[in-house]
Design a protein around this motif. Structure first.
Motif, PDB file in Angstrom:
ATOM      1  N   CYS A  68       0.844  -1.210   0.000  1.00  0.00           N
ATOM      2  CA  CYS A  68       0.000   0.000   0.000  1.00  0.00           C
ATOM      3  C   CYS A  68       0.872   1.250   0.000  1.00  0.00           C
ATOM      4  O   CYS A  68       0.582   2.213  -0.733  1.00  0.00           O
ATOM      5  CB  CYS A  68      -0.927   0.006   1.220  1.00  0.00           C
ATOM      6  SG  CYS A  68      -2.234  -1.234   1.176  1.00  0.00           S
ATOM      7  N   SER A  83      -7.503   1.365  -8.060  1.00  0.00           N
ATOM      8  CA  SER A  83      -8.444   0.284  -7.744  1.00  0.00           C
ATOM      9  C   SER A  83      -7.749  -0.844  -6.970  1.00  0.00           C
ATOM     10  O   SER A  83      -8.343  -1.457  -6.084  1.00  0.00           O
ATOM     11  CB  SER A  83      -9.120  -0.254  -8.999  1.00  0.00           C
ATOM     12  OG  SER A  83      -8.208  -0.966  -9.805  1.00  0.00           O
ATOM     13  N   VAL A  84      -6.486  -1.107  -7.293  1.00  0.00           N
ATOM     14  CA  VAL A  84      -5.727  -2.121  -6.548  1.00  0.00           C
ATOM     15  C   VAL A  84      -5.558  -1.678  -5.095  1.00  0.00           C
ATOM     16  O   VAL A  84      -5.739  -2.473  -4.160  1.00  0.00           O
ATOM     17  CB  VAL A  84      -4.351  -2.390  -7.213  1.00  0.00           C
ATOM     18  CG1 VAL A  84      -3.456  -3.235  -6.303  1.00  0.00           C
ATOM     19  CG2 VAL A  84      -4.535  -3.078  -8.557  1.00  0.00           C
ATOM     20  N   GLU A  86      -7.505   0.373  -3.393  1.00  0.00           N
ATOM     21  CA  GLU A  86      -8.810   0.254  -2.746  1.00  0.00           C
ATOM     22  C   GLU A  86      -9.107  -1.192  -2.368  1.00  0.00           C
ATOM     23  O   GLU A  86      -9.620  -1.471  -1.283  1.00  0.00           O
ATOM     24  CB  GLU A  86      -9.911   0.783  -3.660  1.00  0.00           C
ATOM     25  CG  GLU A  86      -9.952   2.292  -3.761  1.00  0.00           C
ATOM     26  CD  GLU A  86     -11.028   2.770  -4.717  1.00  0.00           C
ATOM     27  OE1 GLU A  86     -12.079   2.088  -4.839  1.00  0.00           O
ATOM     28  OE2 GLU A  86     -10.830   3.823  -5.340  1.00  0.00           O
ATOM     29  N   GLU A  87      -8.766  -2.108  -3.258  1.00  0.00           N
ATOM     30  CA  GLU A  87      -9.022  -3.524  -2.988  1.00  0.00           C
ATOM     31  C   GLU A  87      -8.138  -4.037  -1.845  1.00  0.00           C
ATOM     32  O   GLU A  87      -8.604  -4.789  -0.983  1.00  0.00           O
ATOM     33  CB  GLU A  87      -8.794  -4.358  -4.256  1.00  0.00           C
ATOM     34  CG  GLU A  87      -9.367  -5.741  -4.146  1.00  0.00           C
ATOM     35  CD  GLU A  87      -9.439  -6.446  -5.487  1.00  0.00           C
ATOM     36  OE1 GLU A  87      -9.488  -7.672  -5.471  1.00  0.00           O
ATOM     37  OE2 GLU A  87      -9.448  -5.780  -6.536  1.00  0.00           O
ATOM     38  N   GLU A  90      -9.567  -2.820   1.329  1.00  0.00           N
ATOM     39  CA  GLU A  90     -10.793  -3.566   1.632  1.00  0.00           C
ATOM     40  C   GLU A  90     -10.460  -4.949   2.206  1.00  0.00           C
ATOM     41  O   GLU A  90     -11.098  -5.404   3.157  1.00  0.00           O
ATOM     42  CB  GLU A  90     -11.657  -3.698   0.371  1.00  0.00           C
ATOM     43  CG  GLU A  90     -12.887  -4.554   0.548  1.00  0.00           C
ATOM     44  CD  GLU A  90     -13.874  -4.020   1.583  1.00  0.00           C
ATOM     45  OE1 GLU A  90     -14.569  -4.847   2.194  1.00  0.00           O
ATOM     46  OE2 GLU A  90     -13.938  -2.795   1.780  1.00  0.00           O
ATOM     47  N   ILE A  91      -9.459  -5.615   1.638  1.00  0.00           N
ATOM     48  CA  ILE A  91      -9.029  -6.926   2.137  1.00  0.00           C
ATOM     49  C   ILE A  91      -8.557  -6.787   3.589  1.00  0.00           C
ATOM     50  O   ILE A  91      -8.912  -7.591   4.452  1.00  0.00           O
ATOM     51  CB  ILE A  91      -7.908  -7.513   1.248  1.00  0.00           C
ATOM     52  CG1 ILE A  91      -8.486  -7.944  -0.100  1.00  0.00           C
ATOM     53  CG2 ILE A  91      -7.214  -8.685   1.939  1.00  0.00           C
ATOM     54  CD1 ILE A  91      -7.434  -8.267  -1.152  1.00  0.00           C
TER      55      ILE A  91
END
Length: 152
Positions: A68, A83-84, A86-87, A90-91
């Motif tokens: 990150c 988007s990566v 954000e994912e 989220e994980i």
């Protein structure tokens, strides 16, 4: 004489029954003690296994956090890497890992001061002027403090 022999035999039976009752009571106490020790050992084992799993997961989480960081520090922005990121966040969130909320005031429990700048009217003493690296926590436990610049 037959009565004495029977009384003698009856006394022996009574003594034997008393000894067996005492032996049975001791065995029951031993079994209770052993069962309690086994239960305590099983609980300790469960806690130890969870702790080991948490350590392995935490090591993996720290690697995801570094990923990150790399995305946050990129020079160019594009929809795919956004988007990566954000994912990934989220994980982490699904596993209870959250970014430390950005406070105005420096808090040594969740922040690590990397640098200080002179205080000003816009940034009074002990306020955060810049976040260098985002911090993360799981519940009340800080995984990595936010690295910040503080006004002094």
């Amino acid at each position: 004489m037959a009565e004495t022999a029977s009384q003698h035999t009856l006394d022996e039976v009574f003594t034997e029954v008393t000894q067996l009752r005492d032996l049975f009571a001791r065995r029951l106490m031993d079994d209770k003690t052993k069962n309690a020790a086994l239960e305590k050992l099983a609980q300790s084992n469960t806690l130890l296994i969870r702790s080991a799993e948490d350590e392995r997961i935490l090591a993996f989480v720290k690697e995801l956090i570094l990923l990150c960081d790399r995305i946050y520090n990129r020079t160019q922005s594009d929809a795919f890497t956004d988007s990566v990121l954000e994912e990934l966040l989220e994980i982490l969130a699904r596993r209870g890992i959250e970014q430390i909320e950005q406070l105005e005031q420096f808090d040594p429990r969740i922040h690590s001061c990397l640098s200080v700048v002179p205080a000003s009217e816009a940034h009074p003493v002990n306020t955060i002027t810049q976040v260098i690296r985002q911090g993360y926590r799981r519940g009340d436990k800080v995984i990595r403090p936010a690295e910040v610049v503080v006004a002094r």
